[in-house]
Design a protein around this motif. Structure first.
Motif, PDB file in Angstrom:
ATOM      1  N   HIS A   1      -5.069  10.326  -2.113  1.00 34.24           N
ATOM      2  CA  HIS A   1      -4.048   9.339  -1.726  1.00 34.24           C
ATOM      3  C   HIS A   1      -2.675   9.979  -1.517  1.00 34.24           C
ATOM      4  O   HIS A   1      -1.767   9.338  -0.991  1.00 34.24           O
ATOM      5  CB  HIS A   1      -3.911   8.261  -2.796  1.00 34.24           C
ATOM      6  CG  HIS A   1      -5.010   7.242  -2.782  1.00 34.24           C
ATOM      7  ND1 HIS A   1      -5.311   6.494  -1.662  1.00 34.24           N
ATOM      8  CD2 HIS A   1      -5.880   6.851  -3.750  1.00 34.24           C
ATOM      9  CE1 HIS A   1      -6.317   5.675  -1.941  1.00 34.24           C
ATOM     10  NE2 HIS A   1      -6.682   5.879  -3.206  1.00 34.24           N
TER      11      HIS A   1
ATOM     12  N   CYS B   1       0.848  -1.209   0.000  1.00 37.54           N
ATOM     13  CA  CYS B   1       0.000   0.000   0.000  1.00 37.54           C
ATOM     14  C   CYS B   1       0.878   1.252   0.000  1.00 37.54           C
ATOM     15  O   CYS B   1       1.750   1.398   0.851  1.00 37.54           O
ATOM     16  CB  CYS B   1      -0.893   0.004   1.240  1.00 37.54           C
ATOM     17  SG  CYS B   1      -1.852   1.535   1.412  1.00 37.54           S
ATOM     18  N   PHE B   2       0.645   2.142  -0.963  1.00 39.42           N
ATOM     19  CA  PHE B   2       1.583   3.254  -1.179  1.00 39.42           C
ATOM     20  C   PHE B   2       1.567   4.322  -0.098  1.00 39.42           C
ATOM     21  O   PHE B   2       2.471   5.160  -0.038  1.00 39.42           O
ATOM     22  CB  PHE B   2       1.434   3.858  -2.575  1.00 39.42           C
ATOM     23  CG  PHE B   2       0.044   4.231  -3.044  1.00 39.42           C
ATOM     24  CD1 PHE B   2      -0.973   4.553  -2.158  1.00 39.42           C
ATOM     25  CD2 PHE B   2      -0.228   4.284  -4.415  1.00 39.42           C
ATOM     26  CE1 PHE B   2      -2.241   4.924  -2.619  1.00 39.42           C
ATOM     27  CE2 PHE B   2      -1.488   4.646  -4.889  1.00 39.42           C
ATOM     28  CZ  PHE B   2      -2.492   4.968  -3.987  1.00 39.42           C
ATOM     29  N   TRP B   3       0.574   4.319   0.779  1.00 37.09           N
ATOM     30  CA  TRP B   3       0.558   5.323   1.860  1.00 37.09           C
ATOM     31  C   TRP B   3       1.804   5.200   2.736  1.00 37.09           C
ATOM     32  O   TRP B   3       2.358   6.204   3.181  1.00 37.09           O
ATOM     33  CB  TRP B   3      -0.665   5.133   2.767  1.00 37.09           C
ATOM     34  CG  TRP B   3      -1.990   5.313   2.128  1.00 37.09           C
ATOM     35  CD1 TRP B   3      -2.271   6.020   0.979  1.00 37.09           C
ATOM     36  CD2 TRP B   3      -3.247   4.796   2.600  1.00 37.09           C
ATOM     37  NE1 TRP B   3      -3.624   5.959   0.728  1.00 37.09           N
ATOM     38  CE2 TRP B   3      -4.232   5.228   1.692  1.00 37.09           C
ATOM     39  CE3 TRP B   3      -3.621   4.019   3.702  1.00 37.09           C
ATOM     40  CZ2 TRP B   3      -5.587   4.905   1.864  1.00 37.09           C
ATOM     41  CZ3 TRP B   3      -4.964   3.703   3.867  1.00 37.09           C
ATOM     42  CH2 TRP B   3      -5.929   4.134   2.949  1.00 37.09           C
TER      43      TRP B   3
ATOM     44  N   TYR C   1      -7.766   4.246  -8.689  1.00 35.34           N
ATOM     45  CA  TYR C   1      -7.731   3.381  -7.512  1.00 35.34           C
ATOM     46  C   TYR C   1      -8.775   2.274  -7.610  1.00 35.34           C
ATOM     47  O   TYR C   1      -8.517   1.138  -7.222  1.00 35.34           O
ATOM     48  CB  TYR C   1      -7.949   4.212  -6.242  1.00 35.34           C
ATOM     49  CG  TYR C   1      -7.826   3.387  -4.993  1.00 35.34           C
ATOM     50  CD1 TYR C   1      -6.629   2.756  -4.672  1.00 35.34           C
ATOM     51  CD2 TYR C   1      -8.910   3.228  -4.141  1.00 35.34           C
ATOM     52  CE1 TYR C   1      -6.507   1.985  -3.534  1.00 35.34           C
ATOM     53  CE2 TYR C   1      -8.795   2.459  -2.996  1.00 35.34           C
ATOM     54  CZ  TYR C   1      -7.595   1.839  -2.698  1.00 35.34           C
ATOM     55  OH  TYR C   1      -7.481   1.077  -1.565  1.00 35.34           O
TER      56      TYR C   1
ATOM     57  N   GLN D   1      -1.896  -5.694  -6.901  1.00 34.80           N
ATOM     58  CA  GLN D   1      -2.019  -4.299  -6.457  1.00 34.80           C
ATOM     59  C   GLN D   1      -0.885  -3.905  -5.504  1.00 34.80           C
ATOM     60  O   GLN D   1      -0.447  -2.769  -5.502  1.00 34.80           O
ATOM     61  CB  GLN D   1      -3.377  -4.106  -5.759  1.00 34.80           C
ATOM     62  CG  GLN D   1      -3.591  -2.687  -5.224  1.00 34.80           C
ATOM     63  CD  GLN D   1      -4.980  -2.493  -4.631  1.00 34.80           C
ATOM     64  OE1 GLN D   1      -5.793  -3.429  -4.588  1.00 34.80           O
ATOM     65  NE2 GLN D   1      -5.266  -1.289  -4.186  1.00 34.80           N
ATOM     66  N   TYR D   2      -0.455  -4.868  -4.691  1.00 36.39           N
ATOM     67  CA  TYR D   2       0.524  -4.583  -3.636  1.00 36.39           C
ATOM     68  C   TYR D   2       1.861  -5.289  -3.853  1.00 36.39           C
ATOM     69  O   TYR D   2       2.662  -5.397  -2.935  1.00 36.39           O
ATOM     70  CB  TYR D   2      -0.053  -4.982  -2.278  1.00 36.39           C
ATOM     71  CG  TYR D   2      -1.321  -4.256  -1.921  1.00 36.39           C
ATOM     72  CD1 TYR D   2      -1.336  -2.863  -1.857  1.00 36.39           C
ATOM     73  CD2 TYR D   2      -2.504  -4.952  -1.647  1.00 36.39           C
ATOM     74  CE1 TYR D   2      -2.496  -2.185  -1.525  1.00 36.39           C
ATOM     75  CE2 TYR D   2      -3.667  -4.275  -1.317  1.00 36.39           C
ATOM     76  CZ  TYR D   2      -3.658  -2.894  -1.258  1.00 36.39           C
ATOM     77  OH  TYR D   2      -4.809  -2.219  -0.931  1.00 36.39           O
TER      78      TYR D   2
ATOM     79  N   GLU E   1       0.327  -0.327  -6.904  1.00 34.69           N
ATOM     80  CA  GLU E   1       0.528   0.921  -6.156  1.00 34.69           C
ATOM     81  C   GLU E   1       2.025   1.159  -5.981  1.00 34.69           C
ATOM     82  O   GLU E   1       2.739   0.272  -5.495  1.00 34.69           O
ATOM     83  CB  GLU E   1      -0.142   0.842  -4.784  1.00 34.69           C
ATOM     84  CG  GLU E   1      -1.645   0.778  -4.878  1.00 34.69           C
ATOM     85  CD  GLU E   1      -2.331   0.932  -3.521  1.00 34.69           C
ATOM     86  OE1 GLU E   1      -1.702   1.436  -2.565  1.00 34.69           O
ATOM     87  OE2 GLU E   1      -3.502   0.546  -3.425  1.00 34.69           O
TER      88      GLU E   1
END
Ligand code: MHO
Length: 221
Positions: free
Chosen positions: A155, A35-37, A66, A107-108, A74
């Motif tokens: 994001h 997750c890019f956060w 997204y 995605q991850y 991401e």
């Protein structure tokens, strides 16, 4: 691809942002680390990381979003000071801060998206060294970056947005592109608990932001 430039000629520009290296003086790196956060905050807290942004890359589907990612992943994209960081040093941070065994969905997934042949060689060597050191197979791949699609504003600097007083102040100063600010990158990192006490103290002591805004950050440290 070039970075988004802040309107630095405005009287409201933070002193620290006015001092930041311009995009032409930085180098760029792009990593998928889950997750890019998280990596946005992790890297954003570090001196020598000039700007960060998050987005989607590593796939072929046109115009990912997204909620319609297609085959993209991401990723975090960094503009860094090549006098402070080598690409190999950035990779050490990447290996230490994501699951490279490949148990995630696409995605991850872990992916090093290189910007040129030199990065490609350094990354392949770094990946091989990790495998040699650990005796494990490394699922994270090294691929040439095709296209980076910036993620939606909500994001960008996600952790900082959990401090609305701070995010709103930066938005007043810079508009939507506040996420291209070096100060925003640091504060986003601090909001997630990254950065040493000394680094946090030193930056906050010199920022030309209202005391109410600085207090909101301090409450989080
Ligand atoms: N588990 C996180 C993932 C968000 S990240 C931008 C969440 O949905 O809260 O994929």
């Amino acid at each position: 691809m070039s970075g988004i430039e802040l309107p630095t000629n405005q009287p409201t520009t933070l002193a620290r942002d006015a001092e930041a290296l311009r995009p032409a003086e930085t180098e760029t790196a792009t990593f998928g680390m889950g997750c890019f956060w998280g990596p946005d905050a992790l890297f954003g807290a570090k001196e020598g990381i000039v700007r960060t942004r998050v987005g989607y890359a590593g796939g072929t589907a046109p115009d990912p979003t997204y909620h319609d990612l297609g085959d993209h992943t991401e990723v975090v994209q960094l503009e860094y000071d090549p006098d402070t960081w080598t690409y190999a040093e950035l990779l050490d941070v990447v290996w230490a801060n994501h699951d490279w065994t490949g148990s995630q969905k696409r995605q991850y997934r872990g992916v090093i998206l290189t910007h040129d042949d030199t990065q490609q060689e350094v990354a392949e060597r770094s990946r091989a060294a990790l495998a040699g050191r650990t005796g494990q197979s490394v699922a994270t791949t090294v691929e040439l970056l095709d296209q980076f699609y910036p993620a939606e504003d909500y994001h960008q600097k996600y952790e900082l947005r959990t401090l609305p007083v701070v995010a709103d102040e930066l938005e007043d100063l810079y508009g939507d592109v506040f996420t291209a600010s070096t100060v925003a990158a640091r504060l986003n990192g601090f909001a997630a608990g990254y950065g040493s006490e000394e680094q946090q103290h030193d930056l906050l002591a010199t920022l030309d932001l209202p005391p109410t805004v600085l207090d909101e950050v301090r409450r989080r440290l």
